[in-house]
Design a protein around this motif. Sequence first.
Motif, PDB file in Angstrom:
ATOM      1  N   ILE A   1       4.669  -7.463   1.961  1.00 47.72           N
ATOM      2  CA  ILE A   1       4.434  -7.571   0.511  1.00 47.72           C
ATOM      3  C   ILE A   1       3.081  -8.221   0.235  1.00 47.72           C
ATOM      4  N   LYS A   2       2.777  -9.270   0.952  1.00 46.34           N
ATOM      5  CA  LYS A   2       1.514  -9.983   0.754  1.00 46.34           C
ATOM      6  C   LYS A   2       0.319  -9.066   0.950  1.00 46.34           C
ATOM      7  N   TYR A   3       0.332  -8.289   2.026  1.00 43.30           N
ATOM      8  CA  TYR A   3      -0.830  -7.461   2.316  1.00 43.30           C
ATOM      9  C   TYR A   3      -0.922  -6.237   1.406  1.00 43.30           C
ATOM     10  N   CYS A   4       0.212  -5.764   0.903  1.00 39.94           N
ATOM     11  CA  CYS A   4       0.171  -4.703  -0.106  1.00 39.94           C
ATOM     12  C   CYS A   4      -0.513  -5.205  -1.377  1.00 39.94           C
ATOM     13  N   LEU A   5      -0.170  -6.417  -1.787  1.00 36.70           N
ATOM     14  CA  LEU A   5      -0.797  -6.994  -2.981  1.00 36.70           C
ATOM     15  C   LEU A   5      -2.282  -7.271  -2.750  1.00 36.70           C
ATOM     16  N   MET A   6      -2.639  -7.753  -1.568  1.00 32.61           N
ATOM     17  CA  MET A   6      -4.045  -8.001  -1.259  1.00 32.61           C
ATOM     18  C   MET A   6      -4.846  -6.706  -1.245  1.00 32.61           C
ATOM     19  N   THR A   7      -4.222  -5.645  -0.745  1.00 34.86           N
ATOM     20  CA  THR A   7      -4.906  -4.346  -0.741  1.00 34.86           C
ATOM     21  C   THR A   7      -5.226  -3.897  -2.159  1.00 34.86           C
TER      22      THR A   7
ATOM     23  N   ALA B   1      -5.854  -2.078   3.720  1.00 30.39           N
ATOM     24  CA  ALA B   1      -4.787  -1.074   3.661  1.00 30.39           C
ATOM     25  C   ALA B   1      -4.217  -0.813   5.057  1.00 30.39           C
ATOM     26  N   ILE B   2      -5.076  -0.786   6.066  1.00 28.78           N
ATOM     27  CA  ILE B   2      -4.606  -0.607   7.446  1.00 28.78           C
ATOM     28  C   ILE B   2      -3.718  -1.776   7.856  1.00 28.78           C
ATOM     29  N   ALA B   3      -4.128  -2.987   7.501  1.00 31.21           N
ATOM     30  CA  ALA B   3      -3.313  -4.164   7.801  1.00 31.21           C
ATOM     31  C   ALA B   3      -1.947  -4.064   7.134  1.00 31.21           C
ATOM     32  N   CYS B   4      -1.932  -3.575   5.909  1.00 31.48           N
ATOM     33  CA  CYS B   4      -0.671  -3.385   5.184  1.00 31.48           C
ATOM     34  C   CYS B   4       0.209  -2.367   5.899  1.00 31.48           C
ATOM     35  N   GLY B   5      -0.400  -1.265   6.362  1.00 31.53           N
ATOM     36  CA  GLY B   5       0.355  -0.234   7.071  1.00 31.53           C
ATOM     37  C   GLY B   5       0.936  -0.741   8.382  1.00 31.53           C
TER      38      GLY B   5
ATOM     39  N   ILE C   1       4.875  -0.937   9.636  1.00 29.29           N
ATOM     40  CA  ILE C   1       5.403  -0.439  10.909  1.00 29.29           C
ATOM     41  C   ILE C   1       6.237  -1.526  11.593  1.00 29.29           C
ATOM     42  N   ALA C   2       5.732  -2.761  11.561  1.00 24.50           N
ATOM     43  CA  ALA C   2       6.475  -3.879  12.148  1.00 24.50           C
ATOM     44  C   ALA C   2       7.837  -4.032  11.486  1.00 24.50           C
ATOM     45  N   PHE C   3       7.877  -3.875  10.168  1.00 21.54           N
ATOM     46  CA  PHE C   3       9.137  -4.002   9.439  1.00 21.54           C
ATOM     47  C   PHE C   3      10.109  -2.892   9.828  1.00 21.54           C
ATOM     48  N   ILE C   4       9.601  -1.670   9.967  1.00 25.40           N
ATOM     49  CA  ILE C   4      10.456  -0.534  10.334  1.00 25.40           C
ATOM     50  C   ILE C   4      11.049  -0.742  11.731  1.00 25.40           C
ATOM     51  N   ILE C   5      10.220  -1.183  12.687  1.00 21.53           N
ATOM     52  CA  ILE C   5      10.719  -1.430  14.041  1.00 21.53           C
ATOM     53  C   ILE C   5      11.774  -2.527  14.032  1.00 21.53           C
TER      54      ILE C   5
END
Length: 473
Positions: free
Chosen positions: A129-135, A217-221, A225-229
Amino acid sequence: MISNSEIREGYLRIFIPLCAADLFLFFSVVMAMYTSYEYGHDAFWDIEFPNRSKTMSNESGQSICGTTNASVQGDQEEQIVQAVVSKWNLYISIAQGVPLIFSSLFFSSLSDFFGRRPFLLLGTLGVCIKYCLMTLAVIFQWNVYLFILFSFVDSLCGSWVTQLAIAMSILSDLTASGKSRSFFIAVFSFVFGLGFSLGSFLSGYMVTLLGYDYSMAIACGLSAIAFIITCFIPETLSNSQRKQNFSCMGNVKEIFRFYMKKDPTYAGFTRWKFITLILSFTLIMMSRLGSSAFETFYLLDSPFCFSPEKISIFETARTCISEIMILAFIKLMQRCLRDEVIAFLGSISSVALFIVFGIAPSTTFLYIAVIIGSIGMCSIPLIRGILSKMTPIHNQGVLFGGIAVVENICNLTGSIIGNAIYSETVSFYKGTAYLVFAGFLFVAMVLLMFLMKDTPQNYNRKGTVSSQTDLIN
């Protein structure tokens, strides 16, 4: 050697996804960290000196000081920006650090009652969530001070601090007390250290080639991926191993009990050892996390004048060398030395690294520091392992919750101390903060030296007894 009886059957289907999740998570954390630091550094140039040519900023992919170090006015402007961006980073550290003290405390402890998986997911989700908002903030050029709010939101979910504490509890669920646990923690540390290396290596190139928006945006992605795993990691704490009664104050008391009262189950280990270990851990982590808060600014400024790409290469080389050396060093030294002795040797390496960093007059000295300090951080996984081996399995969540709280306090206070010292001393001696942290590490080294008083005979006897106790449980 690691005995099969010390590892839970089918551990690989848990251990491998856990490593993969943390590889991507810390990849994203470090890439976002460097990107946000460089973005903030560039943004404050525009805020403080709006009429300055863009060719003089980091958007060109070159270090600012590389174009201004011949000018007295340029040096003064750089010092102003360095001071302001350090304070901005200080506010971010406070916004994230203070709530994390409470969230990491309760979430990690709650995992002993409700299982590890829910809180492992929550910590990873907060980072995402944090990195989505930062993006979004970078793309739409929102106020740079909103980064403080985004960090606060992340801290409410526990962030990477809680995620890491729960991951360590999972490793304790998978292994019996013994050297196998220390080694698995070291392997796990190597894996997320690899994520750290990838993040530090690619962040500078991504910023230069793609810009701040795509880098974030890459960091957010990656965090997604980490969350999905993480969603595919099964629960490791069975119902029979969980605590049956929950009390907020009871959990707080449980955390402090390790350092205030003997555990009759593990009578061979004394309270002073818990206290000495956690104090050493505190001083080492405060130095490590505190220095990372200003190191990017330190390298961007003269006399080093690193560009974003050069920072990426340097930090990646430093981390890779360190992680490989630590893993090999621990594996080799465990054949003939106790974990306490290995941690002590690592602390000597850390002190040397920080001293050389603090007095470095040129880039050459930085590379020398990387070599002599390559095994410095081996103390961290070893201290975690020693503490875990001294703790029953039903209290692993409480233990690592307490460690997470300490780690977060170290991150908060280290960042405050580091940024405050750096912002106040950057005008006359930039390496002062490193020398202060070297003093912290020296005290940790002395504390670890006291642990070596425990005889090898007692150590082997106690390790065997605790291993058998865990296996029976």
